[in-house]
Design a protein around this motif. Structure first.
Motif, short mmCIF file in Angstrom:
data_model
loop_
_atom_site.label_atom_id
_atom_site.label_comp_id
_atom_site.label_asym_id
_atom_site.label_seq_id
_atom_site.Cartn_x
_atom_site.Cartn_y
_atom_site.Cartn_z
N GLY A 71 -22.94 24.93 -11.93
CA GLY A 71 -23.67 24.53 -10.50
C GLY A 71 -22.90 23.88 -9.56
N GLN A 72 -23.23 22.81 -9.22
CA GLN A 72 -22.60 21.96 -8.13
C GLN A 72 -21.88 20.64 -8.90
OE1 GLN A 72 -25.52 21.16 -5.07
NE2 GLN A 72 -25.15 23.09 -4.33
N GLU A 73 -21.89 20.76 -10.26
CA GLU A 73 -21.54 19.40 -10.85
C GLU A 73 -20.12 19.23 -10.86
OE1 GLU A 73 -23.11 18.11 -14.49
OE2 GLU A 73 -24.79 19.47 -14.38
N THR A 74 -19.66 17.87 -10.86
CA THR A 74 -18.24 17.51 -10.54
C THR A 74 -18.13 16.13 -11.09
OG1 THR A 74 -16.22 17.68 -9.26
CG2 THR A 74 -18.34 16.59 -8.13
N GLY A 75 -16.83 15.71 -11.29
CA GLY A 75 -16.41 14.48 -11.78
C GLY A 75 -15.42 14.25 -12.36
N LEU A 76 -15.14 13.56 -13.27
CA LEU A 76 -13.63 13.32 -13.94
C LEU A 76 -13.71 14.11 -14.91
CD1 LEU A 76 -11.15 11.57 -14.19
CD2 LEU A 76 -12.28 10.14 -15.94
N MET A 77 -12.66 15.16 -15.12
CA MET A 77 -12.52 16.38 -15.74
C MET A 77 -11.25 16.20 -16.71
SD MET A 77 -10.03 19.25 -16.25
CE MET A 77 -9.28 18.90 -14.86
N VAL A 78 -11.38 16.42 -18.01
CA VAL A 78 -10.28 16.21 -19.00
C VAL A 78 -10.27 17.54 -19.54
CG1 VAL A 78 -9.43 15.30 -20.92
CG2 VAL A 78 -10.94 14.05 -19.38
N LEU A 79 -9.06 18.10 -19.73
CA LEU A 79 -8.53 19.42 -20.31
C LEU A 79 -7.60 19.03 -21.49
CD1 LEU A 79 -8.81 22.37 -20.83
CD2 LEU A 79 -7.01 22.51 -19.16
N ASN A 80 -7.94 19.56 -22.70
CA ASN A 80 -6.89 19.14 -23.84
C ASN A 80 -6.58 20.43 -24.38
OD1 ASN A 80 -7.81 16.37 -24.24
ND2 ASN A 80 -9.84 17.13 -24.37
N VAL A 81 -5.55 20.61 -24.94
CA VAL A 81 -4.81 21.81 -25.45
C VAL A 81 -4.33 21.42 -26.68
CG1 VAL A 81 -2.75 23.30 -25.32
CG2 VAL A 81 -4.06 22.27 -23.03
N THR A 82 -4.54 22.40 -27.72
CA THR A 82 -4.11 21.97 -29.27
C THR A 82 -3.59 23.22 -29.55
OG1 THR A 82 -6.14 20.53 -29.60
CG2 THR A 82 -4.84 21.16 -31.56
N ARG A 83 -2.34 23.02 -30.28
CA ARG A 83 -1.56 24.16 -30.98
C ARG A 83 -2.02 23.99 -32.51
NH1 ARG A 83 3.04 26.13 -28.31
NH2 ARG A 83 4.22 26.01 -30.23
N PHE A 84 -2.46 25.17 -33.27
CA PHE A 84 -3.03 25.01 -34.44
C PHE A 84 -1.96 25.89 -35.32
CE2 PHE A 84 -6.86 24.08 -32.15
CZ PHE A 84 -7.51 23.17 -32.94
N ASP A 85 -1.75 24.98 -36.54
CA ASP A 85 -0.68 25.45 -37.59
C ASP A 85 -1.66 26.16 -38.51
OD1 ASP A 85 1.67 24.91 -36.17
OD2 ASP A 85 1.13 22.73 -36.93
N GLY A 86 -1.05 27.15 -39.41
CA GLY A 86 -1.93 27.94 -40.50
C GLY A 86 -1.37 27.42 -41.71
N ASP A 87 -2.01 27.86 -42.75
CA ASP A 87 -1.33 27.63 -44.39
C ASP A 87 -0.01 27.74 -44.63
OD1 ASP A 87 -4.01 26.87 -44.78
OD2 ASP A 87 -4.59 28.76 -45.91
N GLY A 88 0.60 26.94 -45.05
CA GLY A 88 1.91 27.09 -45.33
C GLY A 88 3.01 26.86 -44.10
N GLU A 89 2.56 26.61 -43.06
CA GLU A 89 3.44 26.23 -42.13
C GLU A 89 3.72 24.73 -42.00
OE1 GLU A 89 1.62 28.06 -38.59
OE2 GLU A 89 2.02 30.11 -39.25
N PRO A 90 4.76 24.47 -41.39
CA PRO A 90 5.22 22.88 -41.02
C PRO A 90 4.00 22.36 -40.20
CG PRO A 90 6.93 24.36 -40.82
CD PRO A 90 5.99 25.38 -41.11
N CYS A 91 3.71 21.20 -40.55
CA CYS A 91 2.86 20.09 -39.76
C CYS A 91 3.13 18.94 -39.63
CB CYS A 91 1.34 20.38 -40.02
SG CYS A 91 1.32 19.81 -41.83
N VAL A 92 2.85 18.32 -38.74
CA VAL A 92 3.03 16.82 -38.44
C VAL A 92 1.65 16.00 -38.17
CG1 VAL A 92 5.31 16.94 -37.62
CG2 VAL A 92 3.57 17.35 -35.93
N THR A 93 1.44 15.03 -38.90
CA THR A 93 0.06 14.11 -38.65
C THR A 93 0.10 13.31 -37.52
OG1 THR A 93 1.00 12.51 -40.20
CG2 THR A 93 -0.24 14.36 -41.18
N ASP A 94 1.35 12.99 -36.93
CA ASP A 94 1.28 12.24 -35.77
C ASP A 94 1.64 12.73 -34.37
OD1 ASP A 94 3.96 12.64 -36.21
OD2 ASP A 94 4.63 10.40 -36.23
N GLU A 95 1.40 14.30 -34.27
CA GLU A 95 1.63 14.49 -32.90
C GLU A 95 0.58 15.23 -32.30
OE1 GLU A 95 3.96 18.74 -31.39
OE2 GLU A 95 4.61 17.91 -33.10
N VAL A 96 0.44 14.57 -31.07
CA VAL A 96 -0.86 14.64 -30.33
C VAL A 96 -0.90 16.14 -29.95
CG1 VAL A 96 -2.32 14.04 -28.15
CG2 VAL A 96 -1.13 12.28 -29.85
N GLY A 97 -1.95 16.89 -29.95
CA GLY A 97 -1.94 18.30 -29.67
C GLY A 97 -1.62 19.06 -30.48
#
Length: 173
Positions: free
Chosen positions: A123-149
């Motif tokens: 409608g007409q709502e507005t305010g503080l907006m946050v957009l987050n982006v996440t890249r997802f890894d699948g089974d058997g793929e390398p991953c890191v536990t401390d990487e944001v996003g």
């Protein structure tokens, strides 16, 4: 080269010359307060001001997620593969649930290239907006536990640097 519109495009930017947007390809989160007049209607007819972003996916991922968690108002999320003014959204999201008025969308097996993200207000709502982006890894793929996003897909966990199916079943270890 996903940053080019065609072979004749000398720029790494998109061909959307009439649309103002911010390139967030190297970011995992962005915060803004949309101002001004509405130029687009992401996913429905509304008059709230919107923010437009470009995210260029240059390396393959199993899934790519966009969400507005942390926003202070009822958001709409439109994801376009072409210029937002020329095309209808490829993906739309309104409320996560009846209690959570933020928006989210997960694109499985996303193609490399440009994704235009339009964050709009209901409608007409507005305010503080946050957009987050996440890249997802699948089974058997390398991953890191401390990487944001970056995360393993739902139902998986990062063990010794590799995404594996979660050992938990129905909340029991």
């Amino acid at each position: 080269d996903p940053g080019c519109a065609d072979r004749e495009d000398p720029s790494e930017n998109s061909s959307c010359a009439d649309i103002e947007f911010e390139d967030i390809s190297s970011l995992v989160s962005v915060t803004a307060e949309p101002m001004g007049n509405s130029k687009l209607s992401a996913c429905r007819n509304n008059v709230a001001p919107e923010q437009i972003y470009l995210y260029t996916l240059r390396t393959p991922v199993v899934a790519l997620g966009f969400d507005t968690a942390g926003s202070s108002y009822d958001t709409l999320l439109g994801i376009y593969r072409g210029c937002p003014a020329e095309d209808e959204p490829t993906f739309c999201s309104d409320d996560v649930s009846t209690a959570d008025k933020t928006s989210e969308f997960l694109i499985e097996s996303p193609s490399l290239g440009d994704y235009y993200i339009v964050v709009d207000g209901h409608g007409q709502e507005t305010g503080l907006m946050v957009l987050n982006v996440t890249r997802f890894d699948g089974d058997g793929e390398p991953c890191v536990t401390d990487e944001v996003g970056r995360s393993c897909l739902a139902g998986r966990q990062c063990v010794d640097g590799i995404c594996v199916p979660s050992l938990c079943s129905n909340g029991v270890d």
